[in-house]
Design an enzyme around this catalytic site. Structure first.
Site, short mmCIF file in Angstrom:
data_model
loop_
_atom_site.label_atom_id
_atom_site.label_comp_id
_atom_site.label_asym_id
_atom_site.label_seq_id
_atom_site.Cartn_x
_atom_site.Cartn_y
_atom_site.Cartn_z
N SER A 46 0.82 -1.22 0.00
CA SER A 46 0.00 0.00 0.00
C SER A 46 0.85 1.27 0.00
CB SER A 46 -0.97 0.00 1.18
OG SER A 46 -0.27 -0.09 2.42
N ARG A 98 15.48 -1.21 7.50
CA ARG A 98 16.31 -1.74 8.57
C ARG A 98 17.47 -2.55 8.00
NH1 ARG A 98 14.98 -7.10 9.37
NH2 ARG A 98 13.01 -7.77 8.42
N ASP A 157 -4.97 -2.86 -1.17
CA ASP A 157 -3.67 -2.21 -1.07
C ASP A 157 -3.49 -1.18 -2.18
OD1 ASP A 157 -2.53 -3.39 1.20
OD2 ASP A 157 -1.87 -5.14 0.08
N ASN A 184 3.34 2.65 6.96
CA ASN A 184 2.15 1.82 7.16
C ASN A 184 2.39 0.79 8.27
OD1 ASN A 184 3.95 0.24 5.68
ND2 ASN A 184 2.43 -0.50 4.20
N PHE A 185 3.09 1.23 9.31
CA PHE A 185 3.25 0.39 10.49
C PHE A 185 1.95 0.34 11.30
CE2 PHE A 185 7.75 2.06 10.13
CZ PHE A 185 8.26 0.89 9.61
#
Length: 378
Positions: free
Chosen positions: A18, A38, A171, A98-99
């Site tokens: 998304s 990360r 999405d 979008n966490f």
């Protein structure tokens, strides 16, 4: 050509589809989109292979969603890395993530935190079901959203079980809505100098996508029911849908029943009028379905075309790619990977001043641009 978003910097904390699909479109329009990933893993979509297809070490679909971007690696739990990211935020125009609710707050990168660093920032946040409420911690996955939102009852025929779309439609539409919200906020910023907090959820996008269906549901005492024969849209009457012929399938759009009766020479339809297309939808469609089995696609399409009625063949992807229509829109976009490997994908569908927007910049390797970004922006 001069792309309209050239000069804008977007920091993409988003992953999977998304948020990254929104970043893809912003990048196509000229923005510099930097994925904040990360170390050691990056966006999990890098390893989420579709049909076990890979380009280098990353999944092919990751490349399709993330071409035209850069990658900056940072451990957001490491104070030194977090400080670098905050410096980047000071130079950025847009942030997307979008966490799940609470993740960015724990890191110290919620909108209120970021606003203190850069008051002009446009901060776009996507959640599955909103930041508050009973579903806020549910996994925001496309199939689950299709199932929860009613979308699975728009396709298939009445009597079939629920049927999901064969693509990540929620999405994708949420990514489109995200771009709309970001562009609106950027226009506002241009006028007022103020940034904005743009909030979206997959659930709200899924409901909005069905605005015709929900509006009809709110006002229809009889409810909404899929056609039992060749359902194309549960809101539309006969003959709307896809029908099997003696050799293939054809699609029939909205059309006048008496005109269709004459074009296809179906005597049994003569007793029906246009007033019957909803109340007797399945009766009419069953008669059409039986008749269309007697001849091939070309025969029926010629008759429908001569009558000025809206109909088309039904293509699979292989057939579509051979057509002049497909070739004329030039949607194929070749992307080279380090000059050695290439893959074929689609281009941005938008044209600006008559020019199509192609891009040969590949999706980044994990951390590929970290040093360059440090040198240029920090």
């Amino acid at each position: 050509m001069f792309l309209p978003l050239k000069g804008l910097i977007v920091l993409e904390f988003s992953q999977y589809l998304s948020g990254p699909s929104a970043g893809l479109r912003l990048a196509d329009l000229g923005a510099r989109v930097i994925k904040i990933e990360r170390p050691g893993g990056g966006d999990p979509c890098r390893k989420l292979s579709i049909k076990n297809l890979w380009v280098g070490e990353d999944a092919l679909n990751f490349h399709a969603i993330n071409r035209n971007k850069e990658s900056f690696t940072a451990d957001l739990k490491n104070p030194a890395d977090l400080e670098l990211v905050k410096k980047l935020i000071g130079k950025a125009d847009v942030i997307t993530h979008n966490f799940r609710p609470g993740v960015m707050e724990k890191i110290g990168l919620a909108y209120t935190d970021v606003q203190k660093i850069n008051k002009r920032i446009v901060y776009a946040e996507i959640t599955g079901y909103g930041r508050k409420g009973p579903w806020k911690n549910k996994p925001g996955q496309d199939l689950l959203l299709q199932s929860l939102s009613g979308l699975a009852y728009t396709t298939g025929d009445d009597g079939d079980g629920p049927m999901p779309f064969g693509l990540s439609i929620v999405d994708s539409i949420c990514g489109i809505h995200t771009v709309q919200g970001i562009l609106a906020a950027l226009i506002r910023r241009q006028k007022t100098g103020m940034g904005a907090y743009v909030e979206l959820s997959l659930l709200e996008s899924a409901i909005s996508l069905q605005f015709e269906l929900f509006t009809t549901h709110y006002h229809s005492k009889a409810g909404i029911k899929r056609s039992a024969v060749s359902n194309g849209n549960p809101l539309l009457g006969a003959p709307y849908g896809i029908y099997k012929t003696a050799e293939g399938h054809i699609a029939l759009a909205m059309m006048n029943i008496p005109e269709l009766t004459k074009a296809l020479a179906i005597e049994e339809l003569a007793r029906y009028t246009q007033a019957d297309v909803f109340a007797k939808r399945d009766e009419i469609k069953a008669i059409i379905s039986e008749k269309l089995l007697t001849q091939n696609n070309a025969y029926w399409l010629d008759r429908l075309k001569d009558a000025g009625l809206w109909a088309s063949e039904v293509n699979d992807w292989n057939v579509l790619r051979k057509t002049d229509l497909y070739k004329s829109v030039q949607m194929e976009n070749t992307v080279s990977i380090n000059g050695r490997e290439a893959y074929l994908t689609t281009r941005c569908p938008i044209r600006i001043n008559g020019e199509r927007l192609f891009s040969d910049k590949p999706a980044p390797l994990l951390g590929q641009h970290t040093q360059k970004i440090k040198e240029e922006l920090l």
